[in-house]
Scaffold this motif. Structure first.
Motif, PDB file in Angstrom:
ATOM      1  N   SER A 165       0.865  -1.187   0.000  1.00  0.00           N
ATOM      2  CA  SER A 165       0.000   0.000   0.000  1.00  0.00           C
ATOM      3  C   SER A 165       0.892   1.224   0.000  1.00  0.00           C
ATOM      4  CB  SER A 165      -0.926   0.004   1.223  1.00  0.00           C
ATOM      5  OG  SER A 165      -0.168   0.027   2.417  1.00  0.00           O
ATOM      6  N   PHE A 166       0.346   2.332  -0.475  1.00  0.00           N
ATOM      7  CA  PHE A 166       1.148   3.539  -0.669  1.00  0.00           C
ATOM      8  C   PHE A 166       0.509   4.741   0.021  1.00  0.00           C
ATOM      9  CE2 PHE A 166       2.445   0.693  -3.982  1.00  0.00           C
ATOM     10  CZ  PHE A 166       3.804   0.908  -4.109  1.00  0.00           C
ATOM     11  N   ALA A 167       0.097   4.553   1.269  1.00  0.00           N
ATOM     12  CA  ALA A 167      -0.462   5.667   2.034  1.00  0.00           C
ATOM     13  C   ALA A 167       0.565   6.789   2.122  1.00  0.00           C
ATOM     14  CB  ALA A 167      -0.852   5.189   3.425  1.00  0.00           C
ATOM     15  N   ASP A 168       0.081   8.031   2.085  1.00  0.00           N
ATOM     16  CA  ASP A 168       0.957   9.208   2.072  1.00  0.00           C
ATOM     17  C   ASP A 168       1.927   9.121   0.899  1.00  0.00           C
ATOM     18  OD1 ASP A 168       1.953  11.635   2.798  1.00  0.00           O
ATOM     19  OD2 ASP A 168       2.932  10.965   4.638  1.00  0.00           O
ATOM     20  N   GLY A 169       1.350   8.805  -0.276  1.00  0.00           N
ATOM     21  CA  GLY A 169       2.162   8.607  -1.461  1.00  0.00           C
ATOM     22  C   GLY A 169       2.973   9.824  -1.865  1.00  0.00           C
TER      23      GLY A 169
END
Length: 678
Positions: free
Chosen positions: A206-210
């Motif tokens: 996952s790429f939260a705060d991408g």
């Protein structure tokens, strides 16, 4: 916030849950921690209080002789909170949590925040730093220059093990686990100034705060440490049902790839690809283009190499007559000279030919890299009497590699001969498979083409707060987007007035519908008031009253229908897409996406990557469409979506591109879910 030093070079380490059982995590953590005993205090905590690995143990954190700078948690999930509380009371502010299945993580996160403490994990498989003798993980690590940050600890271990078997070691290893506190961006930022790291391997699911991740990756690239990314593409973002054509045609991986290009990073598909590419990066310069020379001592191997290269997007250009003449002077009659070059037995007759040909090609200015494929590397292994001669040739190639900016890559039929090992010593990447050699070279070329770019937030006036095509039409007009003359109508009287003001043929649209064609919400070719009234009456009967739009129809010849979309990705933020448009857009799925905003150079590259670029250039004698006008629109849409936080989607489909310019003839704007925009 910078990565605390306790996660790099702690002054003391306590392992809570240390064990004598070699099958348990507590044993490996204790064993690894003790490797750094000469550098720091190491304390082992075990409820029994018995000696372990020749060291005393302590029954609790409270019994320790000092305050641990870093505390490692390998205890049952139900005990994590109490042990952290006890350690915080002692003054510890850094934690590595191996334990999985921790219950109330919100309570744990709040406790850490209240004490200004940091944690890696829970559910981490540990960490390692070669330069500080810090090993708090299962297994063994070979020191080297590749840093590994992984959401899957086991996958990170696989990368480390694959690298070790191929001579590629690890500078740092972090298994991020659940990222309760410290996350991948924190750890990547901590690698920017690490002198021991030359490249980074990153695995994320996952790429939260991408946006922050992109900034960290770009900082790493600027520091000369490119990042290779593995991901599964399985995120909630990829499962959402998209309302726009743009959203339905771009996948999570498309956006990840766009983020990689903006950051100067590269996504790879497998751990083996990652390690092969990392080995290349550790040894050689990036090629400055995709033109390669193929040199082989076997026509068959040279032909296969050329085919593999083409499939990877590398080119084998035909050499100039002058260069072919020079090659002919060095090779037997009948040798292939155009590219690939077949030595035709010259290598067996004189090993120095390998170096002479490579030197000529590298200095020709006609190629960006040289691939040598075949038997070099096997001579001394099969015929020991000429081993020194072969090594001398490799040494000569090594001098070329050091002096030239044209990288040399070797596919050798031997994977570990002294000659192959000498190649790596000279920073010449050498692989046992031609697909490995060319794959690494192609990925290096991709990195060279995308060094990263800055992403700024442009100023933009708010988009309309009332949904519908008319509102989007009016707002886009004020922002310089070319659209046909149009009128909004709600009854027959307004329709008659609009028809008198506009030039036929006309188009009638149900302005509130997102996908008008599917619902019969559009009629074209209306040439009179009677035509318009009949179409209007039919739509009102079927679709009901509402905001209808009547506008002038684009009747230009040589039109190519394209689409441009702006979309706010949940993780990476604003994106822009360009592709083949019209009602069949989702059928052909010929699109390219980048993070927004983009400049004209990036927009031009986006259009250039489309299969439909051939249509814009003039297919089979048709006049070329105005690609520059399309590029200008891509830039405009990217700036609008990047500067309009009140919208999630902006799509113009179709954009009708003709030799005389581009015209947007339908638009869709979607608001935030809370309804604050439209």
């Amino acid at each position: 916030m910078s990565l605390p030093e306790a996660f790099i070079d702690p002054t003391s380490v306590a392992v809570v849950g240390a064990s004598a059982d070699q099958t348990k995590w507590g044993h490996w953590l204790a064993l690894g921690a003790l490797k750094g005993k000469a550098r720091r205090d190491v304390w082992l905590v075990n409820r029994s209080g018995d000696d372990l690995l020749g060291e005393p143990t302590y029954r609790s954190v409270s019994d320790l002789p000092g305050t641990p700078d870093l505390l490692v948690l390998c205890v049952p999930a139900g005990h994590v909170l109490s042990v952290v509380t006890e350690a915080l009371a002692r003054g510890t502010r850094a934690f590595l949590a191996i334990t999985a299945g921790v219950g109330d993580q919100d309570e744990l996160a709040l406790l850490l925040q209240q004490h200004d403490a940091r944690m890696l994990g829970p559910n981490s498989l540990g960490m390692y730093d070669a330069s500080t003798d810090l090993q708090l993980a299962w297994g063994h690590f070979t020191p080297g220059r590749l840093a590994i940050v992984s959401q899957s600890g086991q996958l990170g271990s696989e990368i480390a093990n694959l690298g070790a078997r191929q001579g590629l070691g690890v500078s740092r290893f972090y298994s991020v686990g659940n990222q309760l506190d410290l996350n991948a961006a924190d750890l990547l930022e901590g690698l920017v100034d690490d002198q021991q790291t030359s490249a980074v391997a990153l695995y994320l699911e996952s790429f939260a705060d991408g946006a922050r991740l992109v900034r960290a990756l770009r900082a790493l690239r600027a520091a000369g440490k490119p990042t290779l990314i593995l991901t599964t593409g399985a995120s909630e973002g990829s499962k959402r049902l998209a309302q726009s054509h743009t959203g339905s045609m771009t996948s999570t991986l498309d956006v990840v790839d766009a983020a990689c290009r903006a950051a100067g990073a590269l996504r790879v598909s497998t751990p083996s690809e990652l390690v092969a590419t990392a080995r290349y990066l550790d040894a050689a310069d990036l090629p400055q283009g995709r033109r390669i020379a193929v040199v082989s001592d076997s026509g068959g191997q040279g032909g296969i190499a050329a085919d593999v290269a083409a499939g990877l997007g590398l080119s084998t250009p035909v050499f100039s007559p002058e260069l072919q003449t020079q090659l002919a002077r060095m090779l037997p009659a009948g040798a292939a000279l155009a590219n690939p070059v077949d030595l035709a037995g010259a290598g067996e007759a004189d090993l120095e030919v390998y170096a002479s040909i490579t030197e000529l090609l590298a200095g020709s200015g006609e190629v960006d890299a040289v691939l040598m494929t075949g038997y070099l590397g096997c001579y001394g292994e099969d015929t020991p009497s000429i081993a020194d001669d072969e090594l001398a040739v490799v040494d000569r190639l090594g001098k070329l590699s050091e002096a030239s900016h044209v990288p040399l890559v070797v596919h050798s039929m031997s994977d570990s001969s002294p000659a192959v090992e000498r190649m790596w010593e000279h920073h010449i990447p050498a692989y046992e498979g031609v697909e490995l050699a060319l794959g690494a070279l192609a990925r290096a070329a991709q990195l060279a083409e995308a060094p990263g770019r800055s992403l700024t937030t442009p100023d933009a006036a708010p988009m309309p707060r009332v949904p519908g095509y008319w509102q989007a039409h009016q707002r886009l007009l004020t922002m310089g987007v070319p659209l046909p003359a149009a009128h909004r109508i709600t009854d027959r009287a307004e329709l008659a007035e609009a028809v008198r003001a506009l030039q036929a043929p006309l188009v009638l649209k149900a302005g509130w519908l997102e996908h008008k064609s599917e619902h019969g919400g559009i009629r074209i070719g209306l040439r009179s008031l009677a035509d318009a009234e009949a179409a209007y009456d039919d739509m009102v009967r079927r679709l009901g009253p509402g905001d209808y739009v009547i506008e002038e129809q684009d009747t230009r010849d040589g039109v190519i229908e394209m689409l441009i979309g702006g979309r706010v990705d949940r993780d990476f933020g604003p994106t822009v897409t360009v592709g083949l448009g019209g009602v069949q857009a989702e059928l052909w799925r010929d699109v390219h996406v980048e993070l927004a905003p983009v400049d004209r150079e990036t927009a031009r590259a986006m259009v250039g990557r489309l299969r439909s670029k051939a249509l814009l250039d003039g297919w089979r004698g048709a006049p070329a469409a105005d690609a520059d006008a399309l590029i200008d629109l891509v830039v405009s849409v990217s700036e609008i979506v990047a500067g309009s936080p009140e919208i999630t989607d902006l799509e113009i489909n179709p954009v009708r591109v003709a030799p005389g310019g581009a015209l947007a003839v339908d638009a869709l704007v979607l608001p935030l879910a809370d309804g604050t925009a439209s």
